[in-house]
Design a protein around this motif. Structure first.
Motif, PDB file in Angstrom:
ATOM      1  N   LEU A  41      -0.161   8.435   0.735  1.00  0.00           N
ATOM      2  CA  LEU A  41      -0.446   9.342  -0.080  1.00  0.00           C
ATOM      3  C   LEU A  41      -0.040  10.604   0.370  1.00  0.00           C
ATOM      4  CD1 LEU A  41      -3.741   8.242  -2.129  1.00  0.00           C
ATOM      5  CD2 LEU A  41      -1.143   7.737  -2.569  1.00  0.00           C
ATOM      6  N   HIS A  94      -3.912   3.107 -12.904  1.00  0.00           N
ATOM      7  CA  HIS A  94      -3.666   3.123 -11.377  1.00  0.00           C
ATOM      8  C   HIS A  94      -3.069   4.646 -11.122  1.00  0.00           C
ATOM      9  CE1 HIS A  94      -3.811  -0.878  -9.677  1.00  0.00           C
ATOM     10  NE2 HIS A  94      -3.468  -1.291 -10.835  1.00  0.00           N
ATOM     11  N   ALA A 106      -7.416   9.810  -6.031  1.00  0.00           N
ATOM     12  CA  ALA A 106      -7.561   9.748  -4.620  1.00  0.00           C
ATOM     13  C   ALA A 106      -6.969  10.823  -4.003  1.00  0.00           C
ATOM     14  CB  ALA A 106      -6.948   8.421  -4.315  1.00  0.00           C
ATOM     15  N   THR A 152      -9.140   5.697   2.114  1.00  0.00           N
ATOM     16  CA  THR A 152      -8.426   4.664   1.578  1.00  0.00           C
ATOM     17  C   THR A 152      -9.058   4.441   0.192  1.00  0.00           C
ATOM     18  OG1 THR A 152      -7.539   3.770   3.725  1.00  0.00           O
ATOM     19  CG2 THR A 152      -7.541   2.534   1.701  1.00  0.00           C
ATOM     20  N   TYR A 153      -8.578   4.073  -0.683  1.00  0.00           N
ATOM     21  CA  TYR A 153      -8.629   3.691  -2.128  1.00  0.00           C
ATOM     22  C   TYR A 153      -8.062   2.023  -2.012  1.00  0.00           C
ATOM     23  CZ  TYR A 153     -10.303   7.412  -4.814  1.00  0.00           C
ATOM     24  OH  TYR A 153     -11.408   8.605  -5.396  1.00  0.00           O
ATOM     25  N   TYR A 167      -7.826  11.635  -0.007  1.00  0.00           N
ATOM     26  CA  TYR A 167      -7.679  10.258   0.554  1.00  0.00           C
ATOM     27  C   TYR A 167      -6.150  10.286   0.711  1.00  0.00           C
ATOM     28  CZ  TYR A 167     -12.387   9.016  -0.287  1.00  0.00           C
ATOM     29  OH  TYR A 167     -13.705   8.948   0.011  1.00  0.00           O
ATOM     30  N   THR A 207     -12.150  -0.320  -7.820  1.00  0.00           N
ATOM     31  CA  THR A 207     -11.354   0.120  -6.556  1.00  0.00           C
ATOM     32  C   THR A 207     -12.659   0.484  -5.457  1.00  0.00           C
ATOM     33  OG1 THR A 207      -9.499   0.799  -7.632  1.00  0.00           O
ATOM     34  CG2 THR A 207      -9.869   1.788  -5.444  1.00  0.00           C
ATOM     35  N   SER A 228      -6.084   6.690 -11.058  1.00  0.00           N
ATOM     36  CA  SER A 228      -6.871   6.405  -9.455  1.00  0.00           C
ATOM     37  C   SER A 228      -6.225   6.996  -8.499  1.00  0.00           C
ATOM     38  CB  SER A 228      -7.123   5.093  -9.331  1.00  0.00           C
ATOM     39  OG  SER A 228      -7.789   4.375 -10.539  1.00  0.00           O
ATOM     40  N   ILE A 229      -4.728   7.030  -8.544  1.00  0.00           N
ATOM     41  CA  ILE A 229      -4.109   7.564  -7.347  1.00  0.00           C
ATOM     42  C   ILE A 229      -4.308   9.066  -7.386  1.00  0.00           C
ATOM     43  CG2 ILE A 229      -1.785   8.059  -6.624  1.00  0.00           C
ATOM     44  CD1 ILE A 229      -0.882   5.111  -7.318  1.00  0.00           C
ATOM     45  N   SER A 254       0.701  -1.398   0.120  1.00  0.00           N
ATOM     46  CA  SER A 254      -0.081   0.081  -0.086  1.00  0.00           C
ATOM     47  C   SER A 254       0.700   1.356  -0.012  1.00  0.00           C
ATOM     48  CB  SER A 254      -0.918   0.010   1.091  1.00  0.00           C
ATOM     49  OG  SER A 254      -0.203   0.136   2.347  1.00  0.00           O
ATOM     50  N   THR A 266      -4.341   6.811   1.642  1.00  0.00           N
ATOM     51  CA  THR A 266      -3.771   5.510   1.395  1.00  0.00           C
ATOM     52  C   THR A 266      -4.530   4.910  -0.009  1.00  0.00           C
ATOM     53  OG1 THR A 266      -3.789   5.062   3.812  1.00  0.00           O
ATOM     54  CG2 THR A 266      -3.432   3.175   2.052  1.00  0.00           C
ATOM     55  N   TYR A 267      -3.526   4.611  -0.826  1.00  0.00           N
ATOM     56  CA  TYR A 267      -3.858   3.578  -1.959  1.00  0.00           C
ATOM     57  C   TYR A 267      -3.423   2.391  -1.590  1.00  0.00           C
ATOM     58  CZ  TYR A 267      -4.798   2.508  -6.801  1.00  0.00           C
ATOM     59  OH  TYR A 267      -5.380   1.963  -7.992  1.00  0.00           O
TER      60      TYR A 267
END
Length: 578
Positions: A173, A306, A313, A284-285, A318, A276, A309-310, A170, A320-321
């Motif tokens: 972020l 990815h 997030a 968190t994602y 957010y 996700t 998505s990060i 994980s 945490t990925y």
């Protein structure tokens, strides 16, 4: 610490506020232990799920810890006996399992949960994908130690590609996308992400769409089709179930607003999709599944999705990925570090249930299976199961009736009479039970007591022809021997008062012809012995001898979700002090 067992949907629904409060406060809690995930998942396991709920005392209505679990019933084919497996509530569907706890009570609650589990009846306790702090885990595992049990750690390394599924990469972020690129990535990866995102962001040919109510079915279908093409051959005959399960889980997550599903397109051609879960409480994602067109060479779909998505997030606050289980190398190129899971199995040394008993909540389901075997003519398998049920609940009326029939069919009329006698202690108003008892006594040439049993059946149900026929036969036999049925034999003036029937006048005393009371290991042959002196609590104290394990066992029994197993503790919540 008090432990309640929650097993009804309405009780689970009432837990939501309490569950959500614990979830917010618990640093070990994660999406797969959230109320919305567990409550949705348990709809597919009605009759198997239960929740252990810990409170500080008998009068407390607020729980300080909750552990979701599932109970499955199986059959040992070789021994011909049923046994139970206990699984974590999210097993096979959730990447992480465990319990939600108020931090200050966590260790005490985990110890109490373990002690409660040791008092249950199971052969295998599957602790898959436990994610919890070391102190909680130690309290839980230490209190599962018992001389009757063994515990071993399970390897979760995939032999085909050497992926270790106890490692969960994980990414923590930072607050901005630029900070993420600078702090978490190497130079080469940083340049790749910038280049490909620019290519997609500024292109008229590429686009990324997010699933909404109009496209969710299409987008999930795209994802699962890509995934099936890549992994289907490896999944074999499990493929259909895996696809159906993920379709249901994604649909439930979308319905409660916790699914993020971007699809990468080149013109009208989908190149890849990524599912996700979003946890707004824990910020968190949680990446669950990806699929891509294996023939696409224009851009790398997985890397682009990815990165997208990060970035999404971070933009939404957010922190945490989470790549979830599996230490595939590509995950670490995004700046991930590992969390570790615990996978263990606790088993009884005998491979039979603790206490050599069945869980009471499963008896109706096991009776259903036993009765199917009985109807098919698999009598040995049926008798094994009937006896297991009666070892757990000696007053289980359906089983007493069924095993009495089976024993009578085998010609063991003494044991059949004992079974029907015990049945009539439990349900004295069952006319067919009195008929069956009369038939068994008649087969033993005890026509005086058989006649009384048939009379009792007719008192309850006057139009039952089989009782009239049986009574007629016994009366003929008695007239031939000259034995009167209205007075007892000399020295046997014991009379039995039949149990009063609900809503009816108290029946008259029945004159009975009885002999001397027989030892516990000898089958009764009279109505008095069959009914009056039977202890309904101690099954083996009567005339049904212990039955040896059957050499030819029936098929493996894994009850399907919600088919006939009642909740693990019928009638709602019950409690014990831990």
């Amino acid at each position: 610490m008090r432990i309640d067992v929650i097993s009804r949907r309405e009780d689970l629904d009432r837990l939501k506020q309490n569950w959500d409060k614990l979830y917010r406060a618990d640093p070990d809690a994660q999406y797969f232990l959230s109320w919305q995930f567990i409550s949705a998942l348990f709809r597919y396991f009605e009759g198997q799920w239960f929740v252990l709920a810990a409170s500080q005392g008998a009068r407390s209505s607020h729980y300080v810890a909750l552990m979701p679990l599932r109970l499955k019933t199986r059959m040992n084919v070789k021994a011909g006996i049923f046994y139970h497996d206990v699984h974590m509530g999210g097993s096979y569907f959730a990447d992480y399992t465990g319990a939600v706890c108020a931090p200050e009570f966590a260790r005490a609650a985990m110890a109490a949960f373990a002690k409660h589990l040791r008092r249950m009846h199971w052969a295998n306790l599957h602790l898959d994908n436990l994610y919890m702090s070391s102190g909680r885990l130690r309290s839980f595992l230490e209190n599962l130690e018992d001389k009757q049990l063994t515990m071993r750690t399970l390897s979760r390394i995939n032999a085909e590609d050497n992926v270790d599924n106890t490692k969960c990469p994980s990414v923590d972020l930072p607050e901005t996308w630029d900070a993420y690129l600078e702090q978490k990535l190497g130079t080469n990866m940083r340049q790749k992400l910038r280049r490909f995102l620019r290519k997609v962001d500024g292109s008229e040919e590429f686009r990324i769409t997010l699933a909404d109510s109009a496209t969710i079915n299409r987008d999930v279908g795209i994802l699962l089709d890509f995934w099936k093409n890549r992994w289907g051959p490896r999944k074999g005959n499990r493929l259909s179930a895996i696809l159906n399960t993920n379709r249901n889980v994604f649909s439930d997550a979308f319905a409660d607003g916790s699914l993020f599903l971007p699809v990468l397109w080149h013109r009208d051609r989908p190149l890849g999709a990524l599912a996700t879960f979003i946890d707004p409480v824990k910020k968190t994602y949680l990446f669950c599944m990806a699929g891509r067109d294996e023939s696409a060479e224009i851009v790398p779909p997985g890397l682009v999705l990815h990165a997208y998505s990060i970035r999404h997030a971070i933009a939404n606050g957010y922190r945490t990925y989470d790549f979830l289980r599996g230490d595939e190398a590509y995950k670490y190129t995004f700046g991930a570090s590992d969390k570790l899971l615990t996978c263990k199995v606790v088993q009884t040394r005998t491979r039979r249930n603790l206490g050599d008993r069945l869980e009471p909540s499963t008896l109706s389901g096991i009776f259903h299976e036993a009765n199917k075997n009985h109807q098919k003519g698999h009598k040995a398998e049926a008798e094994n199961a009937y006896r297991q049920i009666l070892d757990t609940d000696p007053a289980h009326a359906q089983t007493l009736y069924a095993i009495g029939q089976l024993l009578a069919d085998k010609g063991d009329h003494r044991a059949a009479a004992a079974a029907f006698g015990k049945l009539l202690v439990v349900v004295p108003h069952l006319a067919k039970g009195w008929v069956r008892l009369g038939n068994a006594l008649q087969a033993l040439d005890n026509h005086a007591d058989a006649a009384d049993a048939f009379r009792k059946a007719l008192e309850i149900q006057p139009d039952i022809q089989s009782a009239r026929d049986g009574l007629g036969i016994s009366m003929v036999k008695l007239s031939q021997t000259g034995i009167a049925t209205t007075t007892p034999r000399p020295g046997c003036d014991v009379r039995l008062k039949a149990p009063p029937l609900p809503g009816k006048a108290k029946p008259p005393t029945l004159p009975l012809v009885v002999g001397r009371r027989q030892p516990a290991d000898v089958a009764p042959t009279s109505l008095k012995q069959s009914v009056a002196i039977i202890d309904p609590v101690h099954y083996n104290s009567g005339a049904l001898p212990p039955y040896p394990p059957n050499r030819r066992a029936g098929p493996t029994f894994t009850p399907p979700p919600g088919r006939f197993l009642p909740p693990p503790l019928t009638g709602g919540s019950i409690s014990d002090e831990g």
